[in-house]
Write a protein that holds these residues in place. Structure first.
Motif, PDB file in Angstrom:
ATOM      1  N   GLU A  27     -22.893 -21.864 -12.870  1.00 35.56           N
ATOM      2  CA  GLU A  27     -23.931 -21.944 -13.902  1.00 35.56           C
ATOM      3  C   GLU A  27     -24.460 -20.571 -14.313  1.00 35.56           C
ATOM      4  OE1 GLU A  27     -23.847 -23.597 -11.035  1.00 35.56           O
ATOM      5  OE2 GLU A  27     -25.811 -23.557  -9.992  1.00 35.56           O
ATOM      6  N   ASP A  28     -24.062 -19.530 -13.615  1.00 38.30           N
ATOM      7  CA  ASP A  28     -24.425 -18.171 -14.017  1.00 38.30           C
ATOM      8  C   ASP A  28     -23.464 -17.612 -15.064  1.00 38.30           C
ATOM      9  OD1 ASP A  28     -25.177 -17.614 -10.581  1.00 38.30           O
ATOM     10  OD2 ASP A  28     -26.646 -17.865 -12.194  1.00 38.30           O
ATOM     11  N   THR A  29     -22.406 -18.347 -15.353  1.00 36.98           N
ATOM     12  CA  THR A  29     -21.431 -17.913 -16.354  1.00 36.98           C
ATOM     13  C   THR A  29     -22.080 -17.786 -17.718  1.00 36.98           C
ATOM     14  OG1 THR A  29     -19.559 -18.886 -15.174  1.00 36.98           O
ATOM     15  CG2 THR A  29     -19.302 -18.539 -17.545  1.00 36.98           C
ATOM     16  N   ALA A  30     -21.947 -16.618 -18.323  1.00 37.68           N
ATOM     17  CA  ALA A  30     -22.569 -16.353 -19.622  1.00 37.68           C
ATOM     18  C   ALA A  30     -22.193 -14.950 -20.073  1.00 37.68           C
ATOM     19  CB  ALA A  30     -24.089 -16.461 -19.522  1.00 37.68           C
ATOM     20  N   VAL A  31     -22.537 -14.645 -21.311  1.00 37.47           N
ATOM     21  CA  VAL A  31     -22.516 -13.254 -21.757  1.00 37.47           C
ATOM     22  C   VAL A  31     -23.885 -12.669 -21.421  1.00 37.47           C
ATOM     23  CG1 VAL A  31     -22.305 -11.685 -23.710  1.00 37.47           C
ATOM     24  CG2 VAL A  31     -20.886 -13.755 -23.598  1.00 37.47           C
ATOM     25  N   TYR A  32     -23.860 -11.554 -20.729  1.00 36.36           N
ATOM     26  CA  TYR A  32     -25.086 -10.904 -20.295  1.00 36.36           C
ATOM     27  C   TYR A  32     -25.367  -9.703 -21.191  1.00 36.36           C
ATOM     28  CZ  TYR A  32     -25.453 -13.713 -16.097  1.00 36.36           C
ATOM     29  OH  TYR A  32     -25.621 -14.763 -15.224  1.00 36.36           O
ATOM     30  N   TYR A  33     -26.617  -9.569 -21.588  1.00 41.82           N
ATOM     31  CA  TYR A  33     -27.060  -8.483 -22.455  1.00 41.82           C
ATOM     32  C   TYR A  33     -28.207  -7.727 -21.788  1.00 41.82           C
ATOM     33  CZ  TYR A  33     -24.755 -11.213 -26.155  1.00 41.82           C
ATOM     34  OH  TYR A  33     -23.852 -11.906 -26.922  1.00 41.82           O
ATOM     35  N   CYS A  34     -28.180  -6.421 -21.902  1.00 39.97           N
ATOM     36  CA  CYS A  34     -29.394  -5.681 -21.561  1.00 39.97           C
ATOM     37  C   CYS A  34     -30.146  -5.405 -22.855  1.00 39.97           C
ATOM     38  CB  CYS A  34     -29.102  -4.392 -20.810  1.00 39.97           C
ATOM     39  SG  CYS A  34     -28.349  -3.079 -21.776  1.00 39.97           S
ATOM     40  N   ALA A  35     -31.440  -5.197 -22.724  1.00 41.85           N
ATOM     41  CA  ALA A  35     -32.277  -4.995 -23.896  1.00 41.85           C
ATOM     42  C   ALA A  35     -33.478  -4.145 -23.520  1.00 41.85           C
ATOM     43  CB  ALA A  35     -32.735  -6.337 -24.461  1.00 41.85           C
ATOM     44  N   ALA A  36     -34.021  -3.484 -24.512  1.00 36.25           N
ATOM     45  CA  ALA A  36     -35.170  -2.613 -24.291  1.00 36.25           C
ATOM     46  C   ALA A  36     -36.297  -2.973 -25.241  1.00 36.25           C
ATOM     47  CB  ALA A  36     -34.768  -1.146 -24.495  1.00 36.25           C
ATOM     48  N   ARG A  37     -37.490  -2.784 -24.750  1.00 39.55           N
ATOM     49  CA  ARG A  37     -38.675  -3.074 -25.535  1.00 39.55           C
ATOM     50  C   ARG A  37     -39.489  -1.788 -25.656  1.00 39.55           C
ATOM     51  NH1 ARG A  37     -40.952  -6.050 -29.492  1.00 39.55           N
ATOM     52  NH2 ARG A  37     -43.047  -6.810 -28.989  1.00 39.55           N
ATOM     53  N   ASP A  38     -39.787  -1.382 -26.893  1.00 40.16           N
ATOM     54  CA  ASP A  38     -40.548  -0.142 -27.038  1.00 40.16           C
ATOM     55  C   ASP A  38     -41.959  -0.368 -27.562  1.00 40.16           C
ATOM     56  OD1 ASP A  38     -38.926   1.159 -30.065  1.00 40.16           O
ATOM     57  OD2 ASP A  38     -40.120  -0.637 -29.701  1.00 40.16           O
ATOM     58  N   LEU A  39     -42.389  -1.624 -27.506  1.00 42.43           N
ATOM     59  CA  LEU A  39     -43.784  -1.940 -27.755  1.00 42.43           C
ATOM     60  C   LEU A  39     -44.371  -2.498 -26.467  1.00 42.43           C
ATOM     61  CD1 LEU A  39     -43.614  -3.620 -31.278  1.00 42.43           C
ATOM     62  CD2 LEU A  39     -44.296  -1.281 -30.709  1.00 42.43           C
ATOM     63  N   LEU A  40     -45.657  -2.266 -26.250  1.00 46.42           N
ATOM     64  CA  LEU A  40     -46.295  -2.694 -25.020  1.00 46.42           C
ATOM     65  C   LEU A  40     -46.183  -4.200 -24.849  1.00 46.42           C
ATOM     66  CD1 LEU A  40     -47.927  -1.895 -22.542  1.00 46.42           C
ATOM     67  CD2 LEU A  40     -50.008  -2.149 -23.914  1.00 46.42           C
ATOM     68  N   THR A  41     -45.469  -4.593 -23.824  1.00 47.85           N
ATOM     69  CA  THR A  41     -45.214  -6.009 -23.551  1.00 47.85           C
ATOM     70  C   THR A  41     -45.088  -6.173 -22.051  1.00 47.85           C
ATOM     71  OG1 THR A  41     -43.906  -6.140 -25.597  1.00 47.85           O
ATOM     72  CG2 THR A  41     -43.681  -7.961 -24.049  1.00 47.85           C
ATOM     73  N   THR A  42     -45.640  -7.233 -21.515  1.00 49.97           N
ATOM     74  CA  THR A  42     -45.445  -7.464 -20.087  1.00 49.97           C
ATOM     75  C   THR A  42     -44.009  -7.900 -19.842  1.00 49.97           C
ATOM     76  OG1 THR A  42     -46.023  -9.802 -20.122  1.00 49.97           O
ATOM     77  CG2 THR A  42     -47.844  -8.243 -19.918  1.00 49.97           C
ATOM     78  N   VAL A  43     -43.529  -7.644 -18.647  1.00 50.08           N
ATOM     79  CA  VAL A  43     -42.154  -8.022 -18.327  1.00 50.08           C
ATOM     80  C   VAL A  43     -41.999  -9.540 -18.355  1.00 50.08           C
ATOM     81  CG1 VAL A  43     -41.500  -5.927 -17.110  1.00 50.08           C
ATOM     82  CG2 VAL A  43     -42.702  -7.737 -15.864  1.00 50.08           C
ATOM     83  N   GLU A  44     -43.061 -10.275 -17.995  1.00 49.02           N
ATOM     84  CA  GLU A  44     -42.980 -11.727 -18.041  1.00 49.02           C
ATOM     85  C   GLU A  44     -42.790 -12.214 -19.468  1.00 49.02           C
ATOM     86  OE1 GLU A  44     -46.247 -13.734 -16.249  1.00 49.02           O
ATOM     87  OE2 GLU A  44     -45.547 -15.719 -16.837  1.00 49.02           O
ATOM     88  N   ILE A  45     -43.566 -11.681 -20.391  1.00 50.05           N
ATOM     89  CA  ILE A  45     -43.440 -12.102 -21.782  1.00 50.05           C
ATOM     90  C   ILE A  45     -42.086 -11.690 -22.342  1.00 50.05           C
ATOM     91  CG2 ILE A  45     -44.307 -11.687 -24.127  1.00 50.05           C
ATOM     92  CD1 ILE A  45     -47.118 -11.674 -22.958  1.00 50.05           C
TER      93      ILE A  45
END
Length: 127
Positions: free
Chosen positions: A89-107
């Motif tokens: 069930e972990d099979t997927a395409v994995y993407y990394c991403a970056a956030r450059d506006l103040l955002t909590t990691v949970e959100i």
């Protein structure tokens, strides 16, 4: 121009491990947070793990807690996702991403919010 270059991924048997890497142009501290997301066929993209670039606070999707670890090396401008005890069930395409506006990691993870995306890498867990 911001670039996130991913490496790692591939085919692994159930119970196996893989490590994904994501290297950012510029410094990690240029971004508030970096995250790993995944998208399986026919499903929406979901957040897997996100990390605050400054203090290292991490957030994990419940299904991967205890199996996946997100970490960062600011000197190398690289974020890693160590994946252990992989399941089909972990099979997927994995993407990394970056956030450059103040955002909590949970959100960032729960709402799939990011400003820049890597190219994606396939992870297949199968015997």
């Amino acid at each position: 121009q911001t670039q996130l270059v991913q490496s790692g991924g591939g085919l692994v048997q159930p119970g196996g491990s893989l490590t994904l890497s994501c290297t950012a142009s510029g410094g990690l501290l240029d971004y508030y947070a970096i995250g790993w997301f995944r998208q399986a066929p026919g499903k929406e993209r979901e957040g897997v793990a996100c990390i605050d670039s400054n203090d290292g606070l991490a957030y994990y999707k419940e299904a991967v807690k205890g199996r996946f670890t997100i970490s960062r090396d600011n000197a190398k401008n690289t974020v890693y996702l160590q994946m252990n005890s992989l399941q089909p069930e972990d099979t997927a395409v994995y993407y990394c991403a970056a956030r450059d506006l103040l955002t909590t990691v949970e959100i960032m993870c729960e709402s799939v919010i990011a400003d820049y995306w890597g190219q994606g890498t396939q992870v297949t867990v199968s015997s």
